[in-house]
Design a protein around this motif. Structure first.
Motif, PDB file in Angstrom:
ATOM      1  N   MET A 240      46.680  26.917  44.260  1.00  0.00           N
ATOM      2  CA  MET A 240      45.428  25.761  44.101  1.00  0.00           C
ATOM      3  C   MET A 240      44.132  25.929  44.036  1.00  0.00           C
ATOM      4  SD  MET A 240      45.333  22.956  46.506  1.00  0.00           S
ATOM      5  CE  MET A 240      43.891  20.832  46.371  1.00  0.00           C
ATOM      6  N   VAL A 241      43.599  27.005  45.491  1.00  0.00           N
ATOM      7  CA  VAL A 241      41.928  27.585  45.620  1.00  0.00           C
ATOM      8  C   VAL A 241      41.593  28.295  44.283  1.00  0.00           C
ATOM      9  CG1 VAL A 241      40.866  29.518  46.567  1.00  0.00           C
ATOM     10  CG2 VAL A 241      41.864  27.748  47.698  1.00  0.00           C
ATOM     11  N   ASP A 242      42.693  29.016  43.536  1.00  0.00           N
ATOM     12  CA  ASP A 242      42.167  29.381  42.058  1.00  0.00           C
ATOM     13  C   ASP A 242      42.069  28.395  41.671  1.00  0.00           C
ATOM     14  OD1 ASP A 242      42.704  32.258  43.657  1.00  0.00           O
ATOM     15  OD2 ASP A 242      44.555  32.268  43.298  1.00  0.00           O
ATOM     16  N   ARG A 243      42.593  28.297  40.899  1.00  0.00           N
ATOM     17  CA  ARG A 243      42.822  26.840  40.265  1.00  0.00           C
ATOM     18  C   ARG A 243      41.282  25.655  40.391  1.00  0.00           C
ATOM     19  NH1 ARG A 243      46.856  24.385  41.251  1.00  0.00           N
ATOM     20  NH2 ARG A 243      46.134  21.957  41.950  1.00  0.00           N
ATOM     21  N   LEU A 244      40.781  25.936  41.305  1.00  0.00           N
ATOM     22  CA  LEU A 244      40.409  24.718  42.379  1.00  0.00           C
ATOM     23  C   LEU A 244      38.327  26.062  41.523  1.00  0.00           C
ATOM     24  CD1 LEU A 244      41.118  22.642  45.065  1.00  0.00           C
ATOM     25  CD2 LEU A 244      40.056  21.869  42.570  1.00  0.00           C
ATOM     26  N   ALA A 245      38.804  26.756  41.811  1.00  0.00           N
ATOM     27  CA  ALA A 245      37.994  27.986  41.329  1.00  0.00           C
ATOM     28  C   ALA A 245      36.463  28.095  41.060  1.00  0.00           C
ATOM     29  CB  ALA A 245      38.214  29.290  41.927  1.00  0.00           C
ATOM     30  N   ASN A 246      36.596  27.544  39.286  1.00  0.00           N
ATOM     31  CA  ASN A 246      36.018  27.413  37.734  1.00  0.00           C
ATOM     32  C   ASN A 246      35.296  25.895  37.859  1.00  0.00           C
ATOM     33  OD1 ASN A 246      35.190  30.306  38.651  1.00  0.00           O
ATOM     34  ND2 ASN A 246      36.809  30.753  37.422  1.00  0.00           N
ATOM     35  N   SER A 247      36.139  25.159  38.752  1.00  0.00           N
ATOM     36  CA  SER A 247      36.564  23.466  38.438  1.00  0.00           C
ATOM     37  C   SER A 247      34.880  23.035  38.586  1.00  0.00           C
ATOM     38  CB  SER A 247      37.318  22.501  38.674  1.00  0.00           C
ATOM     39  OG  SER A 247      36.823  22.601  39.934  1.00  0.00           O
ATOM     40  N   GLU A 248      34.271  21.898  37.118  1.00  0.00           N
ATOM     41  CA  GLU A 248      33.638  21.528  37.170  1.00  0.00           C
ATOM     42  C   GLU A 248      33.547  20.440  39.001  1.00  0.00           C
ATOM     43  OE1 GLU A 248      32.934  18.817  34.524  1.00  0.00           O
ATOM     44  OE2 GLU A 248      32.564  20.548  32.624  1.00  0.00           O
ATOM     45  N   ALA A 249      34.440  20.308  39.100  1.00  0.00           N
ATOM     46  CA  ALA A 249      34.334  19.208  40.714  1.00  0.00           C
ATOM     47  C   ALA A 249      34.414  19.935  41.992  1.00  0.00           C
ATOM     48  CB  ALA A 249      35.729  18.784  40.321  1.00  0.00           C
ATOM     49  N   ASN A 250      34.810  21.358  41.845  1.00  0.00           N
ATOM     50  CA  ASN A 250      34.023  22.031  42.657  1.00  0.00           C
ATOM     51  C   ASN A 250      32.796  22.705  43.140  1.00  0.00           C
ATOM     52  OD1 ASN A 250      35.003  24.180  45.120  1.00  0.00           O
ATOM     53  ND2 ASN A 250      34.489  25.223  43.630  1.00  0.00           N
ATOM     54  N   THR A 251      32.610  22.769  41.489  1.00  0.00           N
ATOM     55  CA  THR A 251      30.883  23.563  41.565  1.00  0.00           C
ATOM     56  C   THR A 251      29.800  22.637  41.966  1.00  0.00           C
ATOM     57  OG1 THR A 251      31.743  24.936  39.702  1.00  0.00           O
ATOM     58  CG2 THR A 251      29.166  24.239  39.793  1.00  0.00           C
ATOM     59  N   ARG A 252      30.589  21.375  41.395  1.00  0.00           N
ATOM     60  CA  ARG A 252      29.609  19.810  41.863  1.00  0.00           C
ATOM     61  C   ARG A 252      29.880  19.428  43.116  1.00  0.00           C
ATOM     62  NH1 ARG A 252      31.992  16.616  38.814  1.00  0.00           N
ATOM     63  NH2 ARG A 252      33.340  16.020  39.805  1.00  0.00           N
ATOM     64  N   ARG A 253      30.790  19.616  44.350  1.00  0.00           N
ATOM     65  CA  ARG A 253      30.996  19.156  45.353  1.00  0.00           C
ATOM     66  C   ARG A 253      30.123  20.635  45.947  1.00  0.00           C
ATOM     67  NH1 ARG A 253      36.747  20.324  47.284  1.00  0.00           N
ATOM     68  NH2 ARG A 253      35.788  19.435  49.260  1.00  0.00           N
ATOM     69  N   ILE A 254      30.372  21.975  45.861  1.00  0.00           N
ATOM     70  CA  ILE A 254      28.986  23.179  46.502  1.00  0.00           C
ATOM     71  C   ILE A 254      27.427  22.762  45.955  1.00  0.00           C
ATOM     72  CG2 ILE A 254      28.581  25.661  46.358  1.00  0.00           C
ATOM     73  CD1 ILE A 254      31.969  25.695  45.862  1.00  0.00           C
TER      74      ILE A 254
END
Length: 249
Positions: free
Chosen positions: A1-15
């Protein structure tokens, strides 16, 4: 799951939102492969009293800071590499419940969650992140940790000589090796603890004697055993004793 989120727009936006909340004084947090796992307010035991701090758990670091405006602004950012972290549960004692120790070679302290469920979730996620990091790097868990400081309020007299009473004139000091609250005469020595500072730091006479003779494990275990006898414990960083916890955390 972490690997899938690593390059997602949602994760980038949250950080990016977390970065902006710390403002220009905070360090950049966006790097390839970094994932924001979760966030929340925990009570951190500081030198003077427990204080609310905002924590952010990433897959490789733990970040926390002072709350200036809830969910909008934080300052005094602290970044802890997770591969150096170990955690230990703390038994409930009075009003201090749902707590655990966060231990690293440079800084160790206690935090408390609002509920037992929240504590369990935090500890499980931290342990999973640490395990994954060590598995990928092939490194072994750190076996050296900074002492957890005994809060000022827990010591009316020096914890070494058991004689000197603390007053506005006879100030409290903390040994950087064992975390005990000690008087000036019992902590005049300095010793180089490379994991905590590039310069010699204040330690008590007891720890100085052990360190000087190479009995470092005995000194460390003496402090670890004492923690269970002192339910309210905290660690400040290795700033000078004259700096208040409010300014140095």
């Amino acid at each position: 799951m972490v690997d899938r989120l690593a390059n997602s727009e949602a994760n980038t936006r949250r950080i990016s939102i977390v970065e902006n909340c710390f403002g220009a004084a905070g360090q950049p947090l966006t790097i390839p492969g970094r994932v924001l796992i979760g966030e929340g307010v925990l009570t951190k035991l500081c030198r003077k009293k427990p204080k609310a701090r905002q924590f952010f758990l990433f897959n490789d670091i733990l970040v926390y800071g002072n709350i200036v405006i809830q969910k909008k602004k934080y300052n005094k950012q602290h970044i802890i590499p997770l591969e150096n972290v170990t955690i230990d549960s703390i038994q409930d004692e009075g009003d201090l419940r749902n707590g655990w120790l966060i231990k690293t070679p440079t800084k160790s302290f206690a935090v408390y969650a609002a509920t037992a469920t929240e504590k369990s979730e935090w500890m499980n996620h931290i342990n999973k992140c640490v395990s994954d990091l060590l598995s990928k790097s092939g490194k072994t868990p750190s076996n050296e940790h900074a002492a957890v400081w005994v809060p000022d309020s827990e010591a009316a007299v020096c914890m070494r000589c058991q004689k000197a009473k603390f007053t506005p004139v006879n100030r409290r000091h903390h040994c950087r090796k064992c975390g005990f609250v000690v008087c000036g005469p019992c902590s005049e020595k300095r010793f180089l603890l490379p994991s905590q500072s590039s310069k010699p730091v204040r330690i008590c006479d007891f720890c100085y004697d052990l360190l000087s003779t190479g009995e470092m494990t005995a000194c460390q275990s003496a402090r670890s055993d004492s923690y269970s006898q002192s339910p309210k414990s905290s660690l400040n960083d290795v700033s000078d004793d004259d700096e208040d916890e409010d300014s140095s955390d």
